[in-house]
Scaffold this motif. Structure first.
Motif, PDB file in Angstrom:
ATOM      1  N   MET A   1      42.056  15.645  39.890  1.00  0.00           N
ATOM      2  CA  MET A   1      41.013  16.466  39.267  1.00  0.00           C
ATOM      3  C   MET A   1      40.860  17.770  40.047  1.00  0.00           C
ATOM      4  O   MET A   1      40.808  17.768  41.276  1.00  0.00           O
ATOM      5  N   THR A   2      40.798  18.891  39.333  1.00  0.00           N
ATOM      6  CA  THR A   2      40.670  20.198  39.974  1.00  0.00           C
ATOM      7  C   THR A   2      39.303  20.373  40.624  1.00  0.00           C
ATOM      8  O   THR A   2      38.282  19.955  40.061  1.00  0.00           O
ATOM      9  N   ASP A   3      39.315  20.978  41.787  1.00  0.00           N
ATOM     10  CA  ASP A   3      38.064  21.286  42.494  1.00  0.00           C
ATOM     11  C   ASP A   3      37.610  22.682  42.059  1.00  0.00           C
ATOM     12  O   ASP A   3      38.031  23.686  42.621  1.00  0.00           O
ATOM     13  N   THR A 192      37.294  43.916  30.159  1.00  0.00           N
ATOM     14  CA  THR A 192      37.264  42.628  29.456  1.00  0.00           C
ATOM     15  C   THR A 192      36.707  41.557  30.394  1.00  0.00           C
ATOM     16  O   THR A 192      36.756  41.700  31.625  1.00  0.00           O
ATOM     17  N   LYS A 193      36.231  40.494  29.807  1.00  0.00           N
ATOM     18  CA  LYS A 193      35.740  39.383  30.629  1.00  0.00           C
ATOM     19  C   LYS A 193      36.876  38.735  31.414  1.00  0.00           C
ATOM     20  O   LYS A 193      36.653  38.170  32.481  1.00  0.00           O
ATOM     21  N   GLY A 194      38.087  38.845  30.882  1.00  0.00           N
ATOM     22  CA  GLY A 194      39.244  38.315  31.609  1.00  0.00           C
ATOM     23  C   GLY A 194      39.528  39.106  32.870  1.00  0.00           C
ATOM     24  O   GLY A 194      39.761  38.531  33.940  1.00  0.00           O
ATOM     25  N   HIS A 195      39.522  40.443  32.764  1.00  0.00           N
ATOM     26  CA  HIS A 195      39.705  41.285  33.952  1.00  0.00           C
ATOM     27  C   HIS A 195      38.602  41.011  34.973  1.00  0.00           C
ATOM     28  O   HIS A 195      38.853  40.939  36.184  1.00  0.00           O
ATOM     29  N   ALA A 196      37.368  40.877  34.464  1.00  0.00           N
ATOM     30  CA  ALA A 196      36.231  40.681  35.368  1.00  0.00           C
ATOM     31  C   ALA A 196      36.295  39.324  36.066  1.00  0.00           C
ATOM     32  O   ALA A 196      36.014  39.221  37.268  1.00  0.00           O
ATOM     33  N   LEU A 197      36.675  38.280  35.334  1.00  0.00           N
ATOM     34  CA  LEU A 197      36.793  36.958  35.959  1.00  0.00           C
ATOM     35  C   LEU A 197      37.886  36.957  37.023  1.00  0.00           C
ATOM     36  O   LEU A 197      37.719  36.380  38.103  1.00  0.00           O
ATOM     37  N   THR A 198      38.994  37.611  36.729  1.00  0.00           N
ATOM     38  CA  THR A 198      40.087  37.717  37.711  1.00  0.00           C
ATOM     39  C   THR A 198      39.610  38.420  38.970  1.00  0.00           C
ATOM     40  O   THR A 198      39.904  37.987  40.095  1.00  0.00           O
ATOM     41  N   PHE A 199      38.839  39.500  38.794  1.00  0.00           N
ATOM     42  CA  PHE A 199      38.296  40.236  39.941  1.00  0.00           C
ATOM     43  C   PHE A 199      37.367  39.341  40.765  1.00  0.00           C
ATOM     44  O   PHE A 199      37.466  39.292  41.996  1.00  0.00           O
ATOM     45  N   LEU A 200      36.464  38.620  40.091  1.00  0.00           N
ATOM     46  CA  LEU A 200      35.500  37.796  40.830  1.00  0.00           C
ATOM     47  C   LEU A 200      36.169  36.618  41.533  1.00  0.00           C
ATOM     48  O   LEU A 200      35.763  36.236  42.627  1.00  0.00           O
ATOM     49  N   ALA A 201      37.182  36.040  40.913  1.00  0.00           N
ATOM     50  CA  ALA A 201      37.913  34.947  41.571  1.00  0.00           C
ATOM     51  C   ALA A 201      38.503  35.444  42.884  1.00  0.00           C
ATOM     52  O   ALA A 201      38.402  34.779  43.923  1.00  0.00           O
ATOM     53  N   ASN A 202      39.094  36.625  42.828  1.00  0.00           N
ATOM     54  CA  ASN A 202      39.644  37.224  44.041  1.00  0.00           C
ATOM     55  C   ASN A 202      38.539  37.548  45.048  1.00  0.00           C
ATOM     56  O   ASN A 202      38.683  37.318  46.250  1.00  0.00           O
ATOM     57  N   HIS A 203      37.417  38.059  44.547  1.00  0.00           N
ATOM     58  CA  HIS A 203      36.276  38.416  45.398  1.00  0.00           C
ATOM     59  C   HIS A 203      35.756  37.200  46.170  1.00  0.00           C
ATOM     60  O   HIS A 203      35.388  37.298  47.340  1.00  0.00           O
ATOM     61  N   GLU A 209      42.944  29.026  38.847  1.00  0.00           N
ATOM     62  CA  GLU A 209      43.002  27.612  38.439  1.00  0.00           C
ATOM     63  C   GLU A 209      41.704  26.876  38.786  1.00  0.00           C
ATOM     64  O   GLU A 209      41.403  25.829  38.217  1.00  0.00           O
ATOM     65  N   GLN A 210      40.928  27.437  39.718  1.00  0.00           N
ATOM     66  CA  GLN A 210      39.674  26.800  40.141  1.00  0.00           C
ATOM     67  C   GLN A 210      38.451  27.389  39.425  1.00  0.00           C
ATOM     68  O   GLN A 210      37.325  27.201  39.858  1.00  0.00           O
ATOM     69  N   ALA A 227      41.130  31.585  32.675  1.00  0.00           N
ATOM     70  CA  ALA A 227      40.457  30.593  33.530  1.00  0.00           C
ATOM     71  C   ALA A 227      41.302  29.324  33.657  1.00  0.00           C
ATOM     72  O   ALA A 227      42.115  29.001  32.799  1.00  0.00           O
ATOM     73  N   GLY A 228      41.073  28.605  34.726  1.00  0.00           N
ATOM     74  CA  GLY A 228      41.740  27.322  34.896  1.00  0.00           C
ATOM     75  C   GLY A 228      41.347  26.353  33.791  1.00  0.00           C
ATOM     76  O   GLY A 228      42.169  25.582  33.298  1.00  0.00           O
ATOM     77  N   LEU A 229      40.067  26.403  33.413  1.00  0.00           N
ATOM     78  CA  LEU A 229      39.562  25.581  32.311  1.00  0.00           C
ATOM     79  C   LEU A 229      38.779  26.488  31.367  1.00  0.00           C
ATOM     80  O   LEU A 229      37.707  26.983  31.715  1.00  0.00           O
ATOM     81  N   GLY A 230      39.331  26.717  30.179  1.00  0.00           N
ATOM     82  CA  GLY A 230      38.661  27.529  29.171  1.00  0.00           C
ATOM     83  C   GLY A 230      37.918  26.627  28.211  1.00  0.00           C
ATOM     84  O   GLY A 230      38.517  25.778  27.551  1.00  0.00           O
TER      85      GLY A 230
END
Length: 268
Positions: A1-3, A192-203, A209-210, A227-230
């Motif tokens: 299971m993913t953390d 886009t929300k995709g660009h923003a999510l990618t930025f925040l994951a890195n942040h 994947e998490q 996202a890892g889980l959409g």
């Protein structure tokens, strides 16, 4: 299971129910996820001020994604972490088309909503989002200022016809999406929300994947795809359900709570 370490949640028809409320069950699940060390954020087409009020009600204190992903801003100190403005030449072309075809267009300057005239579309929109508005008859002045988002309100079928027209008119400079059937929204191509999510994951130093992304409309598809889980809500549009990894309960059945319990709190 993913953390899972980061959850991005759309607001309208996702986090809040049809009464525009975060239910006690959803609120408790958010608090339990945060207590477990998960970063919970909002990802919305709303302006920052509107999203901020809901985020503060729920006790969140992290950066939130607003204007479809064109602005990420801290709740605590209001530091801007990510910002993409609509290119001015594209904004001008959009404005000229709207004047010529008598379309309602609104823009956002310094987190304030501006229109060139008051009409029922504007009044209804602001009542829905509990947002004040400002009228500027000399609207070209507003068009030439930096804005994260511009928005047209009209009949859903007519807006669908306009999308390819605007794609040809504006080229690849703009991200064009529908947040709701009546709302056609225009942002920078990286807004886009995709660009923003990618930025925040890195942040937050976590892998995509998490991450979990939860939404209901087509403007959520980029973040669900990266996202890892959409997750699509039970009340989501069918195209979003088709690309989602998981479909939860509706916004009136605590769908967000169900996701958090299943994939974060009870995950083994």
């Amino acid at each position: 299971m993913t953390d899972y370490k980061l959850i991005a949640i759309d607001i309208d028809d996702t986090l809040i129910n049809d009464d525009k409320e975060v239910t006690p069950g959803v609120q408790q699940a958010l608090e339990q996820a945060v207590a477990k060390g998960v970063v919970v954020t909002l990802a919305t087409g709303r302006a920052y001020a509107s999203a901020q009020a809901i985020a503060r009600q729920t006790g969140l204190n992290v950066p939130i994604i607003t204007y479809q992903g064109a602005l990420i801003k801290n709740l605590l100190d209001e530091e801007v972490l990510y910002e993409r403005y609509v290119p001015v030449d594209a904004a001008r072309k959009l404005y000229e088309y709207c004047v010529e075809h008598n379309l309602h267009l609104q823009t956002y300057i310094d987190d304030k909503l501006y229109s060139r005239e008051e009409n029922q579309k504007l009044i209804d929109y602001c009542a829905l989002n509990r947002t004040p508005y400002y009228i500027e008859p000399d609207f070209i002045k507003m068009i030439e200022q930096p804005t994260p988002k511009m928005l047209i309100i009209d009949d859903p079928a007519y807006l669908d016809e306009l999308i390819p027209v605007f794609q040809e008119l504006l080229g690849d400079q703009m991200h064009i999406t529908k947040s709701k059937p009546y709302f056609l929204e225009f942002m920078h191509k990286e807004g886009t929300k995709g660009h923003a999510l990618t930025f925040l994951a890195n942040h937050f130093d976590c892998a995509l994947e998490q991450t979990i992304a939860i939404g209901d409309s087509w403007n959520d598809h980029e973040m669900l795809e990266c996202a890892g889980l959409g997750v699509a809500m039970g009340n989501a549009i069918e195209p979003l359900k088709e690309l989602a990894d998981y479909v939860t309960l509706s916004n009136n059945e605590d769908g967000v709570k169900h996701v958090i319990e299943k994939f974060v709190l009870n995950a083994e």
